[in-house]
Every structure is written in structure tokens, then in C-alpha cells.
Design an enzyme around this catalytic site. Structure first.
Site, PDB file in Angstrom:
ATOM      1  N   LYS A  32     -73.709  11.146  19.635  1.00 14.37           N
ATOM      2  CA  LYS A  32     -72.742  11.263  20.723  1.00 14.37           C
ATOM      3  C   LYS A  32     -72.600  12.742  21.063  1.00 14.37           C
ATOM      4  CE  LYS A  32     -67.933   9.788  21.674  1.00 14.37           C
ATOM      5  NZ  LYS A  32     -66.745   9.158  21.048  1.00 14.37           N
ATOM      6  N   SER A  65     -62.846   3.972  19.751  1.00 13.40           N
ATOM      7  CA  SER A  65     -64.031   4.503  20.443  1.00 13.40           C
ATOM      8  C   SER A  65     -65.374   4.149  19.818  1.00 13.40           C
ATOM      9  CB  SER A  65     -63.928   6.018  20.581  1.00 13.40           C
ATOM     10  OG  SER A  65     -63.085   6.334  21.660  1.00 13.40           O
ATOM     11  N   SER A 101     -65.008   5.371  23.677  1.00 11.16           N
ATOM     12  CA  SER A 101     -65.726   6.413  24.388  1.00 11.16           C
ATOM     13  C   SER A 101     -67.167   6.590  23.890  1.00 11.16           C
ATOM     14  CB  SER A 101     -64.967   7.733  24.241  1.00 11.16           C
ATOM     15  OG  SER A 101     -64.934   8.134  22.885  1.00 11.16           O
TER      16      SER A 101
END
Ligand SMILES: *[C@@H]1O[C@H](CO)[C@@H](O)[C@H](O)[C@H]1NC(C)=O
Ligand SMILES: *[C@@H]1O[C@H](CO)[C@@H](O)[C@H](O)[C@H]1NC(C)=O
Length: 496
Positions: free
Chosen positions: A109, A214, A190
Site C-alpha cells: 500500500k 481499512s 482504504s
């Protein structure tokens, strides 16, 4: 059609033979959906190299990422790292073996710092060309394990902590991420890019981060396994923060076993994140893979709060799917504990979001400030005002301290009490519905694919108290092996 005149060794045939013999053999194994264990096996029997693997993912990213918008940057050094891994494997003395993640490409990420040719931006243009002081703690550990840093996955920008109206899976650097199972559906966030990329086979394994939902939510929506560890089990140093009180780095993969191999590589002490020192007491000798046991559900007491499960109105499809899973869990030897005081439990969390936001906003100011101050170069292009504003505020005052205490109290009165009074091994929850309970308590959770409806995939989550990862792995692995619900997305390029 072959002409009668061409002799067996005519030029085209010669060329064909030359290509057959001179080209490195294209890997004979099917890489799509291959597990870490499959890949390691293929390395060992020489039907695959890390270079071929990186090539495969790079091609897949080249074709699919512009449509799925799940990858921000591919590491220009990935092939170099793959070559090094291949040579290390070649040079290995017989009988010895390298770690489970050696030579395995991983996507990170984009809020996880890498000190290399890539940017670390949390998807934001503001941080393009900022220079980080060092690799994030988890990245150092991945490199040491021999993993290949394949690239950076997109995310909901700033891990969703920028604007309230920002859509899930959107960031300025890629635009809107797409759910490969339903391109008009919600990717959730996210860690959207990590979940999309794992689902669409753009990497062997990926890392996400979670502050509140997330990892769990995008994993649920993309039919992959998401593992949010106890806070501090994995280092947050070098991760663009929201709050160190809740932030956690964890794997997003296609299988529980893959997630566990990644977890084994990234857990442990890091002198740049003090919480890891204390949390390292939870790490079992011999690591986590010993808990990938086929009878892992036997005798486990699982808390089933019907209120969490059957609040989707009249969606009988979902209700039936979960009922089937409850039967499977019972058949595998688990005890479903249903006589729980749901209203008392949920009461403990009444109004908790207000405290969470109050605490998080102040903690974000302090944490992001410290991250930015540690940057070697801060040549961001936009958005500086936001950080200057943050710098100008006071951070954590009395009101915020009270909110933090309140959050801890709610966890004690809530999940901790429920679990200990009923001797539960885990709490069951559909999708990411218990994410806020796990997030505010710093507790771990793992989500496993549980089905597909018109909207797309959905998962079943198992949550527990701090340090309960071994139990959660046993439960999740056995459930996954008994159900095997994950299937790759069948999307076509024309659907974009
Ligand atoms: C090597 O291992 C892979 C992965 O298990 C398998 O698919 C393949 O058939 C094996 N090839 C040979 C030549 O044994
Ligand atoms: C960062 O992103 C910029 C803009 O996309 C790109 O030109 C650059 O090569 C990337 N990497 C580094 C280390 O700046």
C-alpha cells in the site's frame, strides 16, 4: 498449411526449433491463483524463476492496472531483485531452504515507505518526490525475508483521512480504483489497491494498513483474505500514519496460508516503533504457520451475535449464506455460542464513533507532523496548508485524553467482557461490521471470503482479543479449507 515442397529443416521450422531450444522455457505452472507454497514448490522443481514471476505480474499490471487503477508504481528494481533471488536459490547448498517469502513479489500500500526508486505518497500528489529517511520497519523485514518489492498499490487517498466525501478507492495519483468483481461496485477502502491487486492476480501477496476497517472491508469486497493484527505486532515506523493507537499493518492475500506467511515475515520488534517491543510477547515461538491446521475449528467457542448478522433487512440470500456457514462451523466441531447478551454488548459501544473521531483527529495531527518532519525532502506540490494547519494546533489535550480513556473502557466493557465471561475463542461478524470494535480495542481480526451476491463478494470475519492471532488462524484456515469460496474475478477488459 505446410507445403509439400518444404523440407523438414526448412528455415521456418529451424527457426521454430531454435526458439523452442534457445528461449528460456516459459513457466509450465499456472501462476494465476498460485499460492506461496505452489510458487515455492515451482521454484524448487525449477519450473519457475522469480524473474518469470515478476515478468508475469508486470505484464498483468501493464494490462489490468490502467483499468483497475490499483497500482501506482512498479518498482524499477523488481527484476534486479528477482535475479538476485534466483541466483541465491541456485547457489543454495542441497538440503538447505530459504524462507517462505524468498523470491515472492509483494505489492505495498502506498502509505508504506520504501527507500528506493519509488515514491511513498498515500496516493496524494502532495507527497510526490518527498524523500523518506528509510524503509518502513515492515519493508526492512520483507527485504530480509528475501521478498521482492514489486510496487505500490493505490488506496483511498491519505488512507481515507482527507475528506469525508472522498469515494472509496479513489486517490489523485491513479483515480478511481475498480472492484474487479463488479466494476460499478464499491471497492471499500482504504487498502483498496492491495485488495484489488491480490484479487486480480497482480501480485503474489500484498500489504495493507488498517486504522478502522481499512484491511477488513476491502478484503471482504474483493473476495480475499485480510488480516489485521493486534496493534504493535507489526511495526508502523515509516507508515504514513493516522493514529499509532489504532494503526496496524497486515497482509491482504488470496488465502489464509499466504497471509500467515506474510505475517510471519513482518511481525516483530522494531526500535523505531516502541509498541512493537511490548507486543512482541504475543509472537509464538516458531511463528504462526504452525497454526495452519486442518482441525483448527474443533472445540472452538465462537460468539454469534445474531444482531450483527441479521440486520440486513430482508436479504434472505445473505441470511441463508451465513446460516450455511454456521452449519459448516458446527460440523467442523466449533461451538456457536448464541445466548449472549447482545444489547448489553452493543450498549458498551454506544456513541463510540464520537470519541474515536475526537481522539483520532488530534492523534493524526501529532503523528502526521512527526512523519513529515522526518522526511528528508518535503517537496510536495499541493496541500501544504493542511500540514501547516496541523502544525499550528495543540494536538492531544484533556478532552482528547478523556476520549482515549473512554475508548479503552468501552473495549473492556465490550469485547473483553463478552469474550472472557463466555470463554469465547473468537467473535463472528459479517463483512467488516465488527471493524470498529476491533479497531478501538487494538484487537486482531481476519476476514475470509464467504460468498458473492449481486453487489459482489462478501466475507466472514473472526475477531479476538489482543494476541489471539494463533487461534484466529486456526479458525480461519479450517473455515477456508472447508468452504473454499474464493474464485478469481471473471471480468473482461470491455466492461470498463
Ligand atoms: C513443479 O511444481 C509446480 C507447483 O507445485 C507444479 O505445478 C509442477 O507441475 C511441478 N513441475 C514438475 C516438473 O514437477
Ligand atoms: C515519483 O513520481 C514522479 C512523478 O510521477 C516520478 O517522475 C518519479 O520518477 C517517481 N520516483 C521518484 C523516486 O521520485
Amino acid at each position: 498449411m505446410a507445403s509439400a515442397k518444404t523440407s523438414p529443416l526448412s528455415f521456418p521450422l529451424f527457426l521454430t526449433l531454435a526458439i523452442l531450444f534457445l528461449q528460456p522455457p516459459v513457466s509450465s505452472i499456472v501462476i494465476e491463483e498460485a499460492t506461496v507454497q505452489d510458487l515455492q514448490h515451482a521454484f524448487k522443481n525449477k519450473s519457475l524463476t522469480s524473474k518469470q514471476l515478476v515478468e508475469y505480474y508486470r505484464d498483468n499490471i501493464f494490462i489490468q492496472a490502467p483499468l483497475l487503477k490499483s497500482v501506482i508504481e512498479v518498482n524499477p528494481d523488481a527484476m534486479f531483485q528477482a535475479d538476485a533471488a534466483d541466483r541465491e536459490r541456485e547457489a543454495l547448498a542441497p538440503g538447505l531452504s530459504l524462507g517462505d517469502l524468498h523470491g515472492i513479489p509483494i505489492l505495498l500500500k502506498d502509505n508504506i515507505a520504501t527507500k528506493d526508486k519509488m515514491n511513498t505518497t498515500a496516493g496524494s500528489l502532495a507527497l510526490v518526490r518527498s524523500v523518506v529517511p528509510r524503509d518502513a520497519g515492515v519493508v526492512s523485514k520483507l527485504r530480509r525475508a528475501g521478498a521482492i518489492i514489486l510496487g505500490k498499490a493505490s488506496l483511498t487517498e491519505w488512507a481515507g483521512f482527507r475528506g469525508k466525501s472522498m469515494p472509496h478507492g479513489w486517490c489523485a495519483r491513479t483515480g478511481q480504483g475498480k472492484n474487479p468483481y463488479n466494476t460499478k461496485g464499491d471497492t471499500c477502502g482504504s487498502s483498496s489497491g492491495s485488495a484489488i491487486s491480490a484479487a486480480a492476480n497482480l501480485a503474489a501477496v500484498t500489504l495493507g494498513t488498517e486504522t478502522d476497517g481499512s484491511i477488513l472491508c476491502p478484503s471482504s469486497n474483493q473476495a480475499v483474505v485480510g488480516f489485521k493484527p493486534t496493534v504493535g505486532l507489526t511495526s508502523r515506523a515509516g507508515v504514513i500514519p493516522i493514529t499509532p493507537r489504532q494503526d496496524s499493518v497486515g497482509p491482504i492475500c488470496r488465502t489464509v496460508a499466504d497471509a500467515v506467511y506474510v505475517l510471519d515475515a513482518i511481525v516483530g520488534k522494531d526500535s523505531n516503533d516502541d509498541v512493537t517491543i511490548e507486543a512482541s510477547k504475543y509472537i509464538p515461538t516458531g511463528g504462526y504457520k504452525q497454526f495452519l491446521k486442518i482441525d483448527g475449528l474443533k472445540g472452538k467457542r465462537l460468539g454469534l451475535l445474531k444482531d450483527l448478522f441479521f440486520s440486513f433487512g430482508d436479504d434472505t440470500y445473505l441470511a441463508e449464506a451465513f446460516e450455511r456457514h454456521f452449519s459448516t462451523l458446527r460440523q467442523r466441531g466449533a461451538v456457536l455460542v448464541e445466548d449472549l447478551d447482545a444489547s448489553k454488548f452493543l450498549e458498551a459501544y454506544d456513541g463510540i464513533q464520537e470519541y474515536e473521531i475526537l481522539a483520532m483527529t488530534a492523534e493524526f495531527k501529532v503523528a502526521i507532523n512527526s512523519y513529515l518532519q522526518n522526511l528528508v525532502e518535503k517537496t510536495w506540490e499541493y496541500g501544504q496548508e493542511r500540514f501547516l494547519e496541523a502544525e499550528a494546533t495543540n494536538g492531544i489535550g484533556n478532552k482528547e485524553k478523556e476520549a482515549i480513556q473512554e475508548l479503552a473502557k468501552r473495549s473492556r466493557d465490550g469485547l473483553e467482557k463478552l469474550m472472557t465471561e463466555n470463554k469465547l475463542d473468537a467473535l463472528l461478524a459479517p463483512f467488516d461490521s465488527a471493524a470498529f470494535i476491533l479497531a478501538t480495542g487494538q484487537y486482531p481480526g481476519i476476514i475470509v471470503p464467504a460468498g458473492y451476491d449481486q453487489e459482489g463478494p462478501f466475507g466472514l470475519c473472526f475477531g479476538g482479543l489482543k494476541g489471539s492471532e494463533p487461534t484466529l488462524i486456526e479458525i480461519a484456515y479450517d473455515f477456508e479449507q472447508a468452504t473454499k469460496i474464493r474464485k478469481p474475478p471473471l471480468f473482461s477488459r470491455s466492461s470498463y
